[in-house]
Design an enzyme around this catalytic site. Structure first.
Site, PDB file in Angstrom:
ATOM      1  N   ASP A  47       6.071  -9.692  -6.090  1.00  0.00           N
ATOM      2  CA  ASP A  47       6.464 -10.970  -6.694  1.00  0.00           C
ATOM      3  C   ASP A  47       6.438 -12.062  -5.623  1.00  0.00           C
ATOM      4  O   ASP A  47       7.244 -12.051  -4.682  1.00  0.00           O
ATOM      5  CB  ASP A  47       7.861 -10.865  -7.298  1.00  0.00           C
ATOM      6  CG  ASP A  47       7.889 -10.002  -8.548  1.00  0.00           C
ATOM      7  OD1 ASP A  47       7.019 -10.211  -9.413  1.00  0.00           O
ATOM      8  OD2 ASP A  47       8.760  -9.113  -8.644  1.00  0.00           O
ATOM      9  N   LYS A 278     -12.379 -18.694  25.908  1.00  0.00           N
ATOM     10  CA  LYS A 278     -11.736 -19.228  27.113  1.00  0.00           C
ATOM     11  C   LYS A 278     -10.783 -20.334  26.685  1.00  0.00           C
ATOM     12  O   LYS A 278     -11.196 -21.343  26.119  1.00  0.00           O
ATOM     13  CB  LYS A 278     -12.766 -19.771  28.096  1.00  0.00           C
ATOM     14  CG  LYS A 278     -12.147 -20.128  29.445  1.00  0.00           C
ATOM     15  CD  LYS A 278     -13.206 -20.585  30.452  1.00  0.00           C
ATOM     16  CE  LYS A 278     -12.601 -20.689  31.842  1.00  0.00           C
ATOM     17  NZ  LYS A 278     -11.408 -21.540  31.898  1.00  0.00           N
ATOM     18  N   PHE A 622     -15.532  26.553  24.049  1.00  0.00           N
ATOM     19  CA  PHE A 622     -14.540  25.562  24.460  1.00  0.00           C
ATOM     20  C   PHE A 622     -14.283  25.681  25.961  1.00  0.00           C
ATOM     21  O   PHE A 622     -14.268  26.785  26.508  1.00  0.00           O
ATOM     22  CB  PHE A 622     -13.212  25.773  23.725  1.00  0.00           C
ATOM     23  CG  PHE A 622     -13.065  24.974  22.475  1.00  0.00           C
ATOM     24  CD1 PHE A 622     -12.591  23.659  22.515  1.00  0.00           C
ATOM     25  CD2 PHE A 622     -13.396  25.510  21.243  1.00  0.00           C
ATOM     26  CE1 PHE A 622     -12.439  22.923  21.359  1.00  0.00           C
ATOM     27  CE2 PHE A 622     -13.252  24.778  20.080  1.00  0.00           C
ATOM     28  CZ  PHE A 622     -12.776  23.477  20.137  1.00  0.00           C
ATOM     29  N   ASP A 688      -4.667  17.426   9.995  1.00  0.00           N
ATOM     30  CA  ASP A 688      -6.057  17.752   9.662  1.00  0.00           C
ATOM     31  C   ASP A 688      -6.077  18.406   8.281  1.00  0.00           C
ATOM     32  O   ASP A 688      -5.512  19.490   8.079  1.00  0.00           O
ATOM     33  CB  ASP A 688      -6.617  18.704  10.726  1.00  0.00           C
ATOM     34  CG  ASP A 688      -8.064  19.101  10.455  1.00  0.00           C
ATOM     35  OD1 ASP A 688      -8.658  18.586   9.494  1.00  0.00           O
ATOM     36  OD2 ASP A 688      -8.591  19.936  11.222  1.00  0.00           O
ATOM     37  N   SER A 723     -13.585  13.395   9.695  1.00  0.00           N
ATOM     38  CA  SER A 723     -13.599  14.368  10.787  1.00  0.00           C
ATOM     39  C   SER A 723     -14.996  14.627  11.328  1.00  0.00           C
ATOM     40  O   SER A 723     -15.150  15.154  12.430  1.00  0.00           O
ATOM     41  CB  SER A 723     -12.991  15.688  10.308  1.00  0.00           C
ATOM     42  OG  SER A 723     -13.841  16.304   9.358  1.00  0.00           O
ATOM     43  N   GLY A 725     -16.737  16.728   9.907  1.00  0.00           N
ATOM     44  CA  GLY A 725     -16.966  18.075   9.401  1.00  0.00           C
ATOM     45  C   GLY A 725     -16.784  18.115   7.896  1.00  0.00           C
ATOM     46  O   GLY A 725     -17.557  17.522   7.146  1.00  0.00           O
ATOM     47  N   GLY A 727     -13.416  17.642   6.401  1.00  0.00           N
ATOM     48  CA  GLY A 727     -12.178  17.028   5.947  1.00  0.00           C
ATOM     49  C   GLY A 727     -11.895  15.642   6.491  1.00  0.00           C
ATOM     50  O   GLY A 727     -12.778  14.927   6.970  1.00  0.00           O
ATOM     51  N   HIS A 729      -8.835  13.484   8.810  1.00  0.00           N
ATOM     52  CA  HIS A 729      -7.651  13.511   9.657  1.00  0.00           C
ATOM     53  C   HIS A 729      -6.782  12.320   9.302  1.00  0.00           C
ATOM     54  O   HIS A 729      -7.281  11.188   9.223  1.00  0.00           O
ATOM     55  CB  HIS A 729      -8.033  13.444  11.138  1.00  0.00           C
ATOM     56  CG  HIS A 729      -8.628  14.697  11.669  1.00  0.00           C
ATOM     57  ND1 HIS A 729      -8.863  14.903  13.019  1.00  0.00           N
ATOM     58  CD2 HIS A 729      -9.055  15.826  11.043  1.00  0.00           C
ATOM     59  CE1 HIS A 729      -9.394  16.100  13.197  1.00  0.00           C
ATOM     60  NE2 HIS A 729      -9.527  16.685  12.009  1.00  0.00           N
ATOM     61  N   ALA A 796     -20.666  19.136  16.822  1.00  0.00           N
ATOM     62  CA  ALA A 796     -21.725  20.126  17.009  1.00  0.00           C
ATOM     63  C   ALA A 796     -22.081  20.728  15.656  1.00  0.00           C
ATOM     64  O   ALA A 796     -21.957  21.934  15.422  1.00  0.00           O
ATOM     65  CB  ALA A 796     -21.271  21.196  17.993  1.00  0.00           C
TER      66      ALA A 796
END
Length: 850
Positions: A47, A278, A622, A688, A723, A725, A727, A729, A796
């Site tokens: 409102d 500037k 990993f 995730d 993601s 992939g 899904g 996040h 990947a």
């Protein structure tokens, strides 16, 4: 006095024996208040109310106000409300008119733009300015022509494109707490006590409303059946202390020498540069602390008393900050140095500070962080701050276009900064300034008398410091008004000297009056002649923040040569993504291009790498510890493990570090939720949403929206990220205050509460067998040592998709979690600089005390 009948409709609709709303009584006219009340009635709406003729003219904005000038929001005219309604927040009983929860969502003052008035409402068109906690700048209300037998009077509410314009749903997605009590809609419905709201504009901590059909939503009308709220479910499943929302106090940081820009003739090109306006004003460093703010000049003078309004605004900021910026006075929509001088002489009110860097926050030294990351932390610090201290926006790349636009509009020029550099506190070519016109400081050597009566002097004689002392640099006789001439003459007389401080040509010296070389003047001019004197000079004002012995001729330097990465990428033609034939070289070029927008999330954070030396379809693994094989560009931080041992975890600080990892076969960067500066305190949470095989992406998007709504219920704002992939996040930024055990406890209880409420939709169980037909809420990312993929990181996976920040509005129209790939570097850079993604992933918020 207003017409008492104007409130008759309001009173007729309400039974004041049942509702706590104030009875409609006529009030005195003359005020200019505006407010917005978020109202969860039959349908959620906002409102919007303007004080006119002693009542509140009212419109119901169904989707809430939008900061996007291209977005026109339907505003349905409703009955006038009494002025006393401006303070109403609470619940209207079920069954009564407007039954539901009412939040005081915004408040402030308004006025028509010059030449317009409130009477324009009768004509169906009002152009006005708001000064609120959330809504600011110019807006339009336009009445639509009625269609058929419509009873409702439909209007459109639209934002004008100005400094306050923003993303489509920025306001409604980030503003879900009361500006007066700090409560969420759920807390108001439950009758929770008001929270203490600081004397600053409250940070926008929440976001978009639910859109019906939510089994966990509290309908809030008194007497209605309401399922348990998220905070009550979390309390009922309590596993430990979450942590207070208040911060530690910090003393004001000490003055540091400011970073200075080098003058060049042209704007640098490339995505490694960010470009800012500037500003034509006084450079200032603002330190906040328990003893009150301090405002320092570039040379370290304490000028706090000269800028009382800026000091007042700074006093509302968190202590322990050191902010770099420019204090300006506006004239005709642009910073104007002469106006600034006049404002300081008049007491220093009415000024603005455009903040462009953050050297310290809550006592933490940030100067070693990349430029782009310091700016993002500054943006979060200033979110919702007093409007007299504003964030200086920037663009990445395309500096030439900004420069052309600034010169065309009469601004001083642009400043270009390397996005990845630290704050050095000296002059370097990492910061460059490009001016639309020639202007710089000069030392005043003397003055010549005027033949005009009442004029203090005719012209000033100017000098510059050279290798052998002061040298003559010309004169200036324009740019003065009568007041300046007289006040300047008084100061010149007090500095009278017998001889010039520099050798002045005889024609210029004839009849001159000499002064001690102590005053510094800012001069605009066309050019230097071959004799090194100024042509067509104009006086802009005195500079009292710079000593005379520091004034030298400012010669444009050559642009710095492009600094190619020191990392050589071998085997550039090796195919890494066989489906699209993308190579190791393509991947390296992608990371080099997006480094300015990736580093704020990736730099100075412990990381784990997904390395695929022979390509993504071959063996990948990993790596999180430093084995000494990456070179000096990849650093390590020693972190204590559970068994008491210490291991060296990888982290990078700049684009060279990123590329060194790519050279070693890395594709993905996964980061801790904390920084190397304090690994024990997370600065973000990540939920995730991992769908079971076969679940459509539409299901995932709706689940993400649901998480957003539940987080908002407990006062946390969040953002979605594709993601790359399967899904989405849901990212929740935090002030790094709570430690990992509290963060893990909160996230586990949150995920399990959702899964318990809707077991057919969610699971918080890691076992694959429990995910059939459901979405796994992976809360395990939020524990010490766990990682999550970072924004703008390549995956990947087939065709090199990228983890991509998006807005909640955008997410509704996206078809997959891998909508962007490394081929889209230019698009991602353009998106990151857009209005829509402004402030993505940043918020001044802590874990709720549940």
């Amino acid at each position: 006095m207003p017409d008492a009948d104007s409130l008759a409709r309001y009173n007729a609709k309400r039974d004041f024996a049942k509702t706590a709303e104030p009875a409609g009584k006529v009030a005195k006219t003359g005020g200019n208040r505006f407010l917005v009340q978020k109202h969860d009635a039959t349908r959620l709406h906002w409102d919007f109310r303007l004080e006119v003729d002693g009542v509140l003219k009212s419109w119901a904005v169904t989707r809430g106000p939008s900061l996007d000038p291209d977005e026109k929001r339907l505003a349905v005219r409703t009955e006038d409300h009494p002025l006393s309604y401006a303070d109403f927040e609470g619940t209207i009983p079920k069954g009564e008119y407007g039954g539901g929860t009412v939040m005081l969502w915004d408040t402030g003052s308004w006025e028509p733009v010059p030449g317009k008035s409130a009477k324009d409402l009768e004509k169906g068109h009002l152009h006005f300015v708001l000064h609120g906690e959330r809504m600011n700048g110019e807006w339009l209300l336009i009445r639509l022509k009625p269609r058929g037998k419509e009873k409702a009077e439909n209007w459109l509410l639209r934002k004008i494109n100005d400094a306050y314009a923003g993303a489509t749903d920025e306001l409604v997605e980030t503003g879900l707490t009361s500006v007066t009590t700090g409560r969420t809609m759920q807390e108001i419905a439950e009758g929770a006590k008001p929270k203490r709201v600081q004397g600053r504009k409250r940070p926008a901590l929440n976001r978009h409303p639910r859109e019906g059909g939510d089994p966990l939503a509290n309908r809030s009308a008194a007497g209605a059946e309401t399922p348990p709220s998220m905070d009550s479910r979390l309390r009922g499943n309590d596993k430990g202390e979450i942590g207070a929302r208040s911060r530690k106090d910090s003393k004001a940081p000490a003055f540091q020498s400011p970073q200075l820009a080098t003058l060049v003739d042209t704007v640098p090109t490339g995505n490694q540069w960010l470009h800012e306006i500037k500003y034509d004003g006084y450079r200032a460093l603002i330190a906040t602390g328990s003893g009150g703010p301090k405002i320092y000049t570039r040379s370290g003078l304490d000028w706090t008393e000269k800028f009382p309004g800026i000091a007042e605004a700074a006093a509302t900021l968190p202590p322990g900050a050191l902010i770099d910026g420019e204090i300006v006075a506006m004239q005709d929509g642009k910073p104007d140095f002469s106006t600034l001088q006049e404002a300081i002489s008049a007491g220093g009110e009415g000024l603005l500070c455009f903040a462009f860097d953050l050297l310290a926050e809550t006592g933490e030294d940030l100067t070693a962080l990349p430029q782009i990351e310091r700016k993002e932390r500054l943006r979060a610090l200033l979110d919702g701050a007093d409007d007299r201290i504003r964030f200086s926006e920037h663009i990445i790349g395309q500096g030439e276009k900004l420069f052309e636009s600034m010169c065309r509009e009469g601004f001083e020029g642009v400043v270009s900064k390397r996005a990845d550099v630290t704050y050095r506190g000296t002059r370097s070519k990492a910061w460059l300034k490009i001016k639309c016109t020639h202007r710089q400081e000069f030392v005043i050597l003397g003055w010549t008398a005027s033949t005009a009566r009442g004029r203090g002097f005719k012209s000033l004689l100017l000098g510059l410091n050279g290798p052998d002392g002061l040298v003559y640099a010309g004169k200036v006789g324009t740019g003065f008004n009568t007041e300046t001439l007289l006040s300047m003459r008084e100061r010149l007389d007090k500095l009278a000297a017998d001889k010039p401080a520099a050798k002045v040509p005889r024609p210029e010296a004839r009849g001159a009056h000499w002064v001690k070389p102590e005053l510094v003047a800012e001069i605009a001019f066309a050019e230097f002649t071959a004799e090194k004197v100024v042509r067509h000079a104009s006086f802009l004002g005195l500079r009292e923040d710079k000593p005379a012995d520091a004034v030298v001729a400012e010669e444009p330097a050559d642009l710095p040569e492009a600094t190619p990465s020191t990392i050589k990428i071998s085997s550039r033609d090796r195919v890494i993504f066989p489906e699209s034939k993308l190579t190791k070289g393509d991947l390296a070029d992608y990371y080099a291009a997006v480094a300015p927008i990736a580093l704020p999330w990736l730099a100075e954070r412990p990381i784990s790498l997904v390395r695929c030396p022979q390509g993504r379809a071959k063996q990948c693994f990993f790596q999180k510890h430093d084995a000494g094989s990456f070179g000096e560009q990849v650093h390590h931080v020693d972190i204590r493990e559970k068994d008491g041992s210490t291991q060296p975890y990888l982290y990078v600080s700049d684009v060279d570090g990123m590329l060194a990892c790519v050279q070693m076969g890395s594709i993905e960067f996964h980061g801790w939720g904390s920084r190397v500066a304090d690994v024990e305190k997370p600065d973000r949470l990540v939920f995730d949403l991992d769908p079971d095989e076969g679940l459509d992406f539409e299901v995932v998007k709706k689940a993400a929206e649901h998480l957003k709504e539940q987080l908002a219920e407990i006062g946390l704002t969040s953002w979605p990220m594709l993601s790359g992939g399967k899904g989405v996040h849901v990212v929740v930024p935090l002030v790094p205050q709570a430690e990992w055990p509290a963060a893990k406890s909160f996230c586990e209880r949150f995920a399990r509460a959702l899964a318990q409420a809707e077991p057919e939709r969610f699971t918080a169980n890691l076992k694959k067998a429990n995910r059939v037909g459901r979405i796994f809420i992976d809360y395990l990312r939020n524990q010490r040592g766990a990682t999550a993929v970072l924004p703008y990181v390549a995956r990947a996976r087939a065709n090199a998709p990228v983890a991509t920040p998006v807005t909640w509005t955008e997410l509704r129209g996206i078809d997959s979690a891998h909508a962007f790939t490394i081929k889209d570097a230019a698009t991602l850079l353009e998106r990151a600089a857009s209005r829509a993604l402004r402030g993505w992933g940043t918020a001044d918020q802590t874990l709720p005390d549940l």
